[in-house]
Scaffold this motif. Structure first.
Motif, PDB file in Angstrom:
ATOM      1  N   ARG B  33       0.837  -1.210   0.000  1.00 20.02           N
ATOM      2  CA  ARG B  33       0.000   0.000   0.000  1.00 20.02           C
ATOM      3  C   ARG B  33       0.864   1.248   0.000  1.00 20.02           C
ATOM      4  O   ARG B  33       0.580   2.224  -0.678  1.00 20.02           O
ATOM      5  CB  ARG B  33      -0.930  -0.013   1.226  1.00 20.02           C
ATOM      6  N   LEU B  34       1.938   1.173   0.760  1.00 20.77           N
ATOM      7  CA  LEU B  34       2.875   2.308   0.826  1.00 20.77           C
ATOM      8  C   LEU B  34       3.519   2.546  -0.534  1.00 20.77           C
ATOM      9  O   LEU B  34       3.671   3.684  -0.989  1.00 20.77           O
ATOM     10  CB  LEU B  34       3.952   2.006   1.880  1.00 20.77           C
ATOM     11  N   ALA B  35       3.892   1.454  -1.205  1.00 15.10           N
ATOM     12  CA  ALA B  35       4.551   1.556  -2.510  1.00 15.10           C
ATOM     13  C   ALA B  35       3.618   2.210  -3.525  1.00 15.10           C
ATOM     14  O   ALA B  35       4.047   3.065  -4.312  1.00 15.10           O
ATOM     15  CB  ALA B  35       4.986   0.178  -2.986  1.00 15.10           C
ATOM     16  N   VAL B  36       2.355   1.816  -3.505  1.00 15.87           N
ATOM     17  CA  VAL B  36       1.392   2.383  -4.457  1.00 15.87           C
ATOM     18  C   VAL B  36       1.277   3.891  -4.249  1.00 15.87           C
ATOM     19  O   VAL B  36       1.340   4.676  -5.203  1.00 15.87           O
ATOM     20  CB  VAL B  36       0.009   1.713  -4.273  1.00 15.87           C
ATOM     21  N   ALA B  37       1.157   4.294  -2.978  1.00 14.77           N
ATOM     22  CA  ALA B  37       1.023   5.723  -2.686  1.00 14.77           C
ATOM     23  C   ALA B  37       2.282   6.497  -3.068  1.00 14.77           C
ATOM     24  O   ALA B  37       2.209   7.578  -3.653  1.00 14.77           O
ATOM     25  CB  ALA B  37       0.723   5.922  -1.205  1.00 14.77           C
ATOM     26  N   THR B  38       3.449   5.911  -2.747  1.00  9.42           N
ATOM     27  CA  THR B  38       4.710   6.585  -3.067  1.00  9.42           C
ATOM     28  C   THR B  38       4.870   6.762  -4.568  1.00  9.42           C
ATOM     29  O   THR B  38       5.247   7.837  -5.049  1.00  9.42           O
ATOM     30  CB  THR B  38       5.896   5.753  -2.533  1.00  9.42           C
ATOM     31  N   LEU B  39       4.543   5.704  -5.308  1.00 10.99           N
ATOM     32  CA  LEU B  39       4.662   5.763  -6.766  1.00 10.99           C
ATOM     33  C   LEU B  39       3.770   6.864  -7.317  1.00 10.99           C
ATOM     34  O   LEU B  39       4.171   7.640  -8.201  1.00 10.99           O
ATOM     35  CB  LEU B  39       4.279   4.398  -7.361  1.00 10.99           C
ATOM     36  N   PHE B  40       2.571   6.962  -6.755  1.00  7.79           N
ATOM     37  CA  PHE B  40       1.641   7.998  -7.206  1.00  7.79           C
ATOM     38  C   PHE B  40       2.232   9.389  -6.962  1.00  7.79           C
ATOM     39  O   PHE B  40       2.205  10.258  -7.832  1.00  7.79           O
ATOM     40  CB  PHE B  40       0.305   7.844  -6.477  1.00  7.79           C
ATOM     41  N   GLY B  41       2.805   9.564  -5.760  1.00  8.08           N
ATOM     42  CA  GLY B  41       3.406  10.858  -5.430  1.00  8.08           C
ATOM     43  C   GLY B  41       4.546  11.205  -6.363  1.00  8.08           C
ATOM     44  O   GLY B  41       4.627  12.328  -6.880  1.00  8.08           O
ATOM     45  N   ILE B  42       5.414  10.230  -6.622  1.00  5.27           N
ATOM     46  CA  ILE B  42       6.556  10.473  -7.506  1.00  5.27           C
ATOM     47  C   ILE B  42       6.072  10.823  -8.912  1.00  5.27           C
ATOM     48  O   ILE B  42       6.591  11.731  -9.562  1.00  5.27           O
ATOM     49  CB  ILE B  42       7.481   9.232  -7.538  1.00  5.27           C
ATOM     50  N   THR B  43       5.031  10.121  -9.359  1.00  3.69           N
ATOM     51  CA  THR B  43       4.504  10.390 -10.694  1.00  3.69           C
ATOM     52  C   THR B  43       4.031  11.834 -10.810  1.00  3.69           C
ATOM     53  O   THR B  43       4.282  12.501 -11.811  1.00  3.69           O
ATOM     54  CB  THR B  43       3.316   9.459 -11.003  1.00  3.69           C
ATOM     55  N   LEU B  44       3.333  12.304  -9.760  1.00  2.00           N
ATOM     56  CA  LEU B  44       2.860  13.692  -9.787  1.00  2.00           C
ATOM     57  C   LEU B  44       4.025  14.657  -9.934  1.00  2.00           C
ATOM     58  O   LEU B  44       3.967  15.606 -10.728  1.00  2.00           O
ATOM     59  CB  LEU B  44       2.101  14.009  -8.498  1.00  2.00           C
ATOM     60  N   LEU B  45       5.113  14.400  -9.188  1.00  2.00           N
ATOM     61  CA  LEU B  45       6.280  15.285  -9.246  1.00  2.00           C
ATOM     62  C   LEU B  45       6.907  15.266 -10.643  1.00  2.00           C
ATOM     63  O   LEU B  45       7.285  16.302 -11.181  1.00  2.00           O
ATOM     64  CB  LEU B  45       7.312  14.869  -8.191  1.00  2.00           C
ATOM     65  N   VAL B  46       7.009  14.041 -11.227  1.00  2.00           N
ATOM     66  CA  VAL B  46       7.600  13.930 -12.569  1.00  2.00           C
ATOM     67  C   VAL B  46       6.738  14.674 -13.578  1.00  2.00           C
ATOM     68  O   VAL B  46       7.235  15.417 -14.434  1.00  2.00           O
ATOM     69  CB  VAL B  46       7.753  12.446 -12.963  1.00  2.00           C
ATOM     70  N   LEU B  47       5.438  14.508 -13.458  1.00  2.00           N
ATOM     71  CA  LEU B  47       4.519  15.172 -14.385  1.00  2.00           C
ATOM     72  C   LEU B  47       4.654  16.691 -14.256  1.00  2.00           C
ATOM     73  O   LEU B  47       4.711  17.421 -15.253  1.00  2.00           O
ATOM     74  CB  LEU B  47       3.090  14.739 -14.057  1.00  2.00           C
ATOM     75  N   TRP B  48       4.728  17.167 -13.029  1.00  2.00           N
ATOM     76  CA  TRP B  48       4.892  18.598 -12.736  1.00  2.00           C
ATOM     77  C   TRP B  48       6.172  19.111 -13.395  1.00  2.00           C
ATOM     78  O   TRP B  48       6.161  20.080 -14.153  1.00  2.00           O
ATOM     79  CB  TRP B  48       4.906  18.755 -11.213  1.00  2.00           C
ATOM     80  N   GLU B  49       7.286  18.417 -13.124  1.00  2.00           N
ATOM     81  CA  GLU B  49       8.574  18.838 -13.682  1.00  2.00           C
ATOM     82  C   GLU B  49       8.523  18.841 -15.213  1.00  2.00           C
ATOM     83  O   GLU B  49       8.981  19.781 -15.860  1.00  2.00           O
ATOM     84  CB  GLU B  49       9.676  17.893 -13.179  1.00  2.00           C
TER      85      GLU B  49
END
Lengths: 328, 281
Positions: B33-49
């Motif tokens: 569950r933690l991995a899924v949430a972390t991946l989602f967060g990282i994706t948002l940052l990559v998309l933002w950048e």
């Protein structure tokens, strides 16, 4: 028929001339500080030049530099330190005209507090405006050799709200005031001038240029834009000179155009009479010597906490291209 | 362009990966569950950048995470000083005072119909005061330092807590009250054994709402005069200096503190109201 055609042709000419839309973002709310622009709009000086001008009032939460970067305005009024700071941060603003020859920023202390000269500053609490208005103060403190981090032998800095309560409540020994606004509020609050000790930034050797007109550098490459700006500056300066000559009428125009309904006529009359002293010496053209003094002031106080600019501005921070056409 | 396409591709890829992760056996474990949430967060940052770089957004409008991250690392002492000033001194002390006041007031209101008719409307009235009107007045009364910010927070958190607490105290079951009556329990006994425990789920609801309000109040109150430290001061000053990287760094700290505070309250809640149906696992 022929007459009708001529009229139609003239009308179409007139509309094509009117196609020049200019949006001006002010640094602050509608008040006599910007009388020249409101007078030029109200008296039809912009119309005579074929311009349709939209004036957007600012406020405590509006940074004009950000508005112009986002494309929300063609031209902005701001203080030179803020414009130079924006330039160093990658937003190439260019000063095209400088209606304010003198600055209105002052620093006033209650005599009761015991402050007579700058030598009395150590250990005092001083009110300062931030949001891009703090640079001259930090330059001054650097010049006096006073630290501002609250350490022994220095001064304590308060972020003052945009009013004079801190002085009236004695929460600060000295506060920042504009000669044309807050200084009058202090007097209105029943404190007479001889109860105050007032410092003028320019006399302290840390003067900076205040309200100037700024545009983005890349747009000046377009001669048509320069032409439009020249018309705008010419009409604006006509507005300023009219406002200086007719302060009461200018104050009325301001109150009429104030959509917030917050401005009182007497205060605007006071402000107009004070602002007129600052604009009287300017025909719109920036004096390079004033620019150099502003830069020297800012470079005197380079520190990591208060970086207005860290080096002399590069490239075209100001130009006479517009005023040369406007004043021809 | 390459940034734009790249960002969208990373986003789509991470999305697909996340869907598979969440559906897999691993996704049902705690680490999963933690991995899924972390991946989602990282994706948002990559998309933002990617969007910031791909669309060449000026750093004055929106800086990318690659600018904000190093800024956070470089300004840790400043951010810490701001955090202490705004969150610890301003928000938390105001939060504690407001909570205690609301707690006591709610019990008093519950006890006395007279106060119920008088105090509750006043609480209602106070909560309707706009913060932009209140903050300058409180700065005038309590000075520029954190005391005035705490006062703003007290006013902001008091009412949501009061209303929740009053409702909570009235939420006991008639059967339970009858039982207490047959035991001939005194008022303190009824309060301690029945009504306060019954009010706890409501109280914690109020706390969660108040926690975010406290942070907002403490930050916004600094816009109306402050010493030269604090998160609200930092945000308003750096916007004026076009230091948007510092603004976002402060926003990140504010978001983290808000989430931490909320998480802490949720944790205490699960310990205190373990008997409540909403806490059953």
């Amino acid at each position: 028929m022929k007459k009708f055609l001529t009229a139609a042709a003239l009308a179409s000419l007139a509309t094509s001339a009117q196609a020049e839309d200019v949006t001006l973002q002010l640094k602050w709310v509608t008040q006599a500080q910007f009388a020249g622009y409101y007078v030029a709009k109200d008296k039809g000086f912009y119309e005579e030049e074929g311009l349709t001008v939209t004036i957007k009032p600012g406020g405590p939460d509006i940074a004009p530099e950000q508005v112009i970067a986002g494309g929300g305005a063609d031209i902005i009024t701001t203080w030179m330190p803020a414009a130079l700071a924006a330039r160093e941060r990658g937003l190439p603003l260019v000063n095209i005209a400088q209606p304010f020859k003198e600055g209105g920023l002052k620093f006033t202390c209650l005599k009761d507090s015991g402050v007579e000269t700058t030598a009395d500053f150590p250990g005092r609490t001083l009110g300062v405006w931030f949001f891009g208005n703090e640079y001259p103060f930090y330059a001054w403190m650097a010049k006096l050799g006073l630290n501002t981090d609250g350490a022994e032998g220095g001064v304590t800095v308060l972020k003052q709200a945009f009013n004079v309560d801190a002085l009236l409540q004695k929460q600060a020994d000295c506060i920042s005031v504009m000669s044309y606004n807050e200084y009058g509020q202090v007097i209105d609050a029943g404190i007479s001038e001889d109860q105050l000790v007032t410092f003028t930034y320019k006399d302290e050797g840390v003067g900076v240029l205040e309200d100037g007109l700024y545009v983005l550098e890349d747009r000046l490459a377009d001669p048509a834009f320069v032409e439009t700006m020249a018309k705008f500056v010419r009409a604006s300066m006509k507005g300023w000179k009219y406002a200086e000559a007719n302060p009461d009428e200018a104050a009325e125009i301001i109150v009429e155009n104030d959509e917030s309904g917050a401005q009182r006529l007497e205060h605007q009359q006071y402000m107009m009479s004070e602002v007129a002293k600052l604009t009287a010496g300017s025909d719109g053209k920036l004096d390079p010597a004033d620019f150099d003094q502003t830069v020297a002031t800012l470079l005197a106080a380079v520190s990591p906490d208060n970086p207005a600019i860290t080096k002399a501005p590069e490239g075209m921070a100001w130009t006479h291209a517009v005023t040369d056409i406007a004043l021809k | 362009m390459i940034w734009l396409v790249g960002a969208v591709l990373v986003w789509l890829g991470a999305w697909a990966l996340n869907v598979r992760l969440a559906a897999s056996a691993f996704g049902r474990t705690r680490a999963g569950r933690l991995a899924v949430a972390t991946l989602f967060g990282i994706t948002l940052l990559v998309l933002w950048e990617g969007l910031v770089r791909g669309l060449a957004v000026s750093p004055i409008i929106l800086p990318g995470p690659s600018v904000i991250g190093p800024k956070i690392a470089a300004s840790l002492p400043t951010l810490w000083a701001d955090f202490v000033q705004t969150v610890v001194k301003g928000a938390l002390s105001g939060f504690a005072i407001g909570t205690a006041a609301a707690f006591v007031a709610a019990i008093a209101i519950d006890r006395s119909p007279f106060l119920q008719k008088g105090l509750l409307p006043i609480g209602n009235f106070v909560s309707a005061l706009p913060i932009v009107g209140l903050a300058p007045v409180l700065v005038m009364w309590f000075g520029f330092d954190w005391h005035s910010k705490a006062a703003v927070v007290v006013v902001m958190v008091f009412f949501p807590l009061l209303v929740n607490m009053v409702a909570g105290l009235q939420a006991t079951d008639p059967l339970h009250r009858d039982l207490m009556a047959t035991y001939s329990a005194s008022y303190p006994q009824r309060l301690m054994k029945l009504r306060l425990p019954a009010a706890m789920p409501f109280f914690f609801n109020g706390l969660k709402i108040a926690a975010t309000l406290a942070l907002i109040g403490a930050i916004v109150a600094e816009f109306f005069g402050s010493p030269i430290v604090g998160m609200g001061f930092r945000i308003s000053t750096e916007v004026g200096r076009l230091g948007l990287d510092m603004v976002w760094a402060t926003i990140a700290v504010a978001a983290l503190s808000g989430s931490a505070l909320y998480g802490l309250i949720a944790l205490i809640e699960s310990r205190v109201t373990f008997w409540h149906p909403s806490q059953r696992k």
